[in-house]
Design a protein around this motif. Structure first.
Motif, PDB file in Angstrom:
ATOM      1  N   ARG A 147      -6.161  -6.394 -26.540  1.00 11.02           N
ATOM      2  CA  ARG A 147      -7.522  -6.250 -26.008  1.00 11.02           C
ATOM      3  C   ARG A 147      -8.502  -7.277 -26.564  1.00 11.02           C
ATOM      4  O   ARG A 147      -9.555  -7.502 -25.990  1.00 11.02           O
ATOM      5  N   ASP A 148      -8.170  -7.902 -27.717  1.00 12.55           N
ATOM      6  CA  ASP A 148      -9.124  -8.809 -28.364  1.00 12.55           C
ATOM      7  C   ASP A 148      -8.351  -9.770 -29.261  1.00 12.55           C
ATOM      8  O   ASP A 148      -7.123  -9.678 -29.384  1.00 12.55           O
ATOM      9  N   VAL A 149      -9.081 -10.690 -29.895  1.00 13.65           N
ATOM     10  CA  VAL A 149      -8.517 -11.605 -30.882  1.00 13.65           C
ATOM     11  C   VAL A 149      -9.384 -11.522 -32.134  1.00 13.65           C
ATOM     12  O   VAL A 149     -10.623 -11.516 -32.033  1.00 13.65           O
ATOM     13  N   ASN A 150      -8.760 -11.458 -33.313  1.00 19.10           N
ATOM     14  CA  ASN A 150      -9.540 -11.393 -34.540  1.00 19.10           C
ATOM     15  C   ASN A 150      -9.827 -12.788 -35.092  1.00 19.10           C
ATOM     16  O   ASN A 150      -9.458 -13.797 -34.497  1.00 19.10           O
ATOM     17  N   GLU A 151     -10.482 -12.837 -36.267  1.00 22.44           N
ATOM     18  CA  GLU A 151     -10.905 -14.118 -36.835  1.00 22.44           C
ATOM     19  C   GLU A 151      -9.716 -14.964 -37.295  1.00 22.44           C
ATOM     20  O   GLU A 151      -9.872 -16.165 -37.532  1.00 22.44           O
ATOM     21  N   ARG A 152      -8.546 -14.387 -37.405  1.00 16.88           N
ATOM     22  CA  ARG A 152      -7.346 -15.144 -37.771  1.00 16.88           C
ATOM     23  C   ARG A 152      -6.578 -15.650 -36.557  1.00 16.88           C
ATOM     24  O   ARG A 152      -5.522 -16.263 -36.700  1.00 16.88           O
ATOM     25  N   GLY A 153      -7.083 -15.342 -35.367  1.00 15.64           N
ATOM     26  CA  GLY A 153      -6.400 -15.766 -34.157  1.00 15.64           C
ATOM     27  C   GLY A 153      -5.297 -14.825 -33.726  1.00 15.64           C
ATOM     28  O   GLY A 153      -4.525 -15.148 -32.812  1.00 15.64           O
ATOM     29  N   GLN A 154      -5.200 -13.657 -34.352  1.00 18.04           N
ATOM     30  CA  GLN A 154      -4.185 -12.678 -33.967  1.00 18.04           C
ATOM     31  C   GLN A 154      -4.692 -11.809 -32.821  1.00 18.04           C
ATOM     32  O   GLN A 154      -5.867 -11.425 -32.785  1.00 18.04           O
ATOM     33  N   GLY A 155      -3.805 -11.488 -31.876  1.00 15.06           N
ATOM     34  CA  GLY A 155      -4.155 -10.543 -30.842  1.00 15.06           C
ATOM     35  C   GLY A 155      -4.322  -9.155 -31.432  1.00 15.06           C
ATOM     36  O   GLY A 155      -3.558  -8.746 -32.311  1.00 15.06           O
ATOM     37  N   VAL A 156      -5.339  -8.417 -30.955  1.00 10.11           N
ATOM     38  CA  VAL A 156      -5.622  -7.079 -31.457  1.00 10.11           C
ATOM     39  C   VAL A 156      -5.373  -6.087 -30.324  1.00 10.11           C
ATOM     40  O   VAL A 156      -5.929  -6.234 -29.230  1.00 10.11           O
ATOM     41  N   GLY A 157      -4.538  -5.096 -30.586  1.00  5.51           N
ATOM     42  CA  GLY A 157      -4.224  -4.130 -29.540  1.00  5.51           C
ATOM     43  C   GLY A 157      -3.671  -2.847 -30.096  1.00  5.51           C
ATOM     44  O   GLY A 157      -3.736  -2.581 -31.297  1.00  5.51           O
ATOM     45  N   THR A 158      -3.114  -2.040 -29.196  1.00  3.05           N
ATOM     46  CA  THR A 158      -2.512  -0.755 -29.571  1.00  3.05           C
ATOM     47  C   THR A 158      -1.175  -0.601 -28.873  1.00  3.05           C
ATOM     48  O   THR A 158      -0.892  -1.238 -27.853  1.00  3.05           O
ATOM     49  N   VAL A 159      -0.360   0.286 -29.430  1.00  3.45           N
ATOM     50  CA  VAL A 159       1.000   0.499 -28.941  1.00  3.45           C
ATOM     51  C   VAL A 159       0.986   1.214 -27.594  1.00  3.45           C
ATOM     52  O   VAL A 159       0.303   2.220 -27.416  1.00  3.45           O
TER      53      VAL A 159
END
Length: 297
Positions: free
Chosen positions: A7-19
């Motif tokens: 759903r998003d990207v954090n400050e480290r460039g990782q995708g942010v989501g849920t299972v």
């Protein structure tokens, strides 16, 4: 394996989501806790559905490596760097630049919205770069050594292992030309790189500052021992020629003595070696004199 909606990207460039599917035999009946736990997925982008391999499982979040993209983002592009994603300097070479600007703008909007009275009445979009290559005015390159050969480049993502960088799309072109020359000179003259484990060796980092408007460049050799001063001075004519070939003038050369055993790059102990003490840069008609420790990038 875990199937995850990003759903998003954090400050480290990782995708942010849920299972979506937690990968266990009883995944259909996965607990609400499993399904709700935040997942950080390396190299995944917003809007994607991915399969990922678990690296860390913490109480409140998971860290995972991307295995397969089931539903790709329309903003995903082929990375244009031969060292990506191993090199840790860039996190979003696989994301279209326009989408990167939108992500950054949304992040700023989000932060400002949480500060009472800070959100502006009018929010203008980010002004992007016309050319997204070779823009970095300050570059820091760590040294290392393997089998007696000095290397210089950038750290592998998430490690202290060095990737020997020959080319880079974000560093200034003159900085990479100088890096390649310094590598050659250090190996030719047998000047060793510093080893943090043994606390031996000399060359720790090379800092390059580029004045794009003035076409001037500064080098700062971060060393563990000042005994290498005369050796570095002997390199100056060759480095001047390298800079000239790239359309620049080597205007300033410094040493920085750093004997600390921690991860700090620079100390306060500078020694001026060659040229002038500063280089110039100009932005919107304003001229700046840049010293080795100026906060200017």
């Amino acid at each position: 394996m875990f199937r995850i909606l990003i759903r998003d990207v954090n400050e480290r460039g990782q995708g942010v989501g849920t299972v979506l599917n937690d990968g266990h035999d009883d995944s259909v009946n996965a607990s609400d806790l499993d399904r709700g736990k935040v997942c950080f997925v390396n190299d995944a982008l917003p809007g994607e559905v991915v399969t990922a391999r678990l690296i860390e499982d913490k109480r409140n979040y998971r860290v995972l490596d991307l295995v397969e993209i089931e539903v790709p983002s329309p903003d995903r592009v082929l990375p244009d760097c031969e060292y990506y994603p191993e090199c840790g300097s860039c996190q979003l070479r696989h994301l279209h630049y326009d989408a990167e600007l939108r992500l950054k703008e949304n992040r700023v909007r989000h932060f400002l919205s949480r500060l009472e009275g800070a959100y502006p009445a009018k929010f203008l979009p980010i002004i992007g770069m016309g050319d997204t290559r070779h823009y970095r005015g300050k570059s820091i390159f760590p040294f290392s050594q393997e089998d007696g050969v000095v290397t210089i480049g950038q750290y592998r993502r998430g490690t202290n292992d060095l990737i020997d960088i020959q080319r880079c799309l974000i560093q200034s072109e003159v900085s990479l030309a100088l890096v390649n020359s310094v590598r050659e000179l250090a190996n030719k003259d047998g000047v060793p790189a510093y080893d943090r484990m043994t606390q031996r060796g000399i060359l720790r980092h090379l800092v390059v500052r580029t004045g794009f408007a003035s076409r001037q460049v500064m080098l700062v050799f971060v060393v563990n021992d000042l005994s290498v001063k005369e050796q570095i001075m002997s390199w100056v004519p060759a480095l001047e020629e390298t800079a000239l070939d790239a359309g620049y003038t080597l205007k300033s050369v410094w040493m920085n003595l750093q004997t600390s055993r921690d991860n700090r790059i620079l100390s306060d102990d500078y020694l001026f070696l060659f040229g002038e003490e500063t280089i110039e840069e100009e932005i919107n008609g304003v001229r700046y004199n840049i010293s080795p420790d100026s906060f200017f990038q």
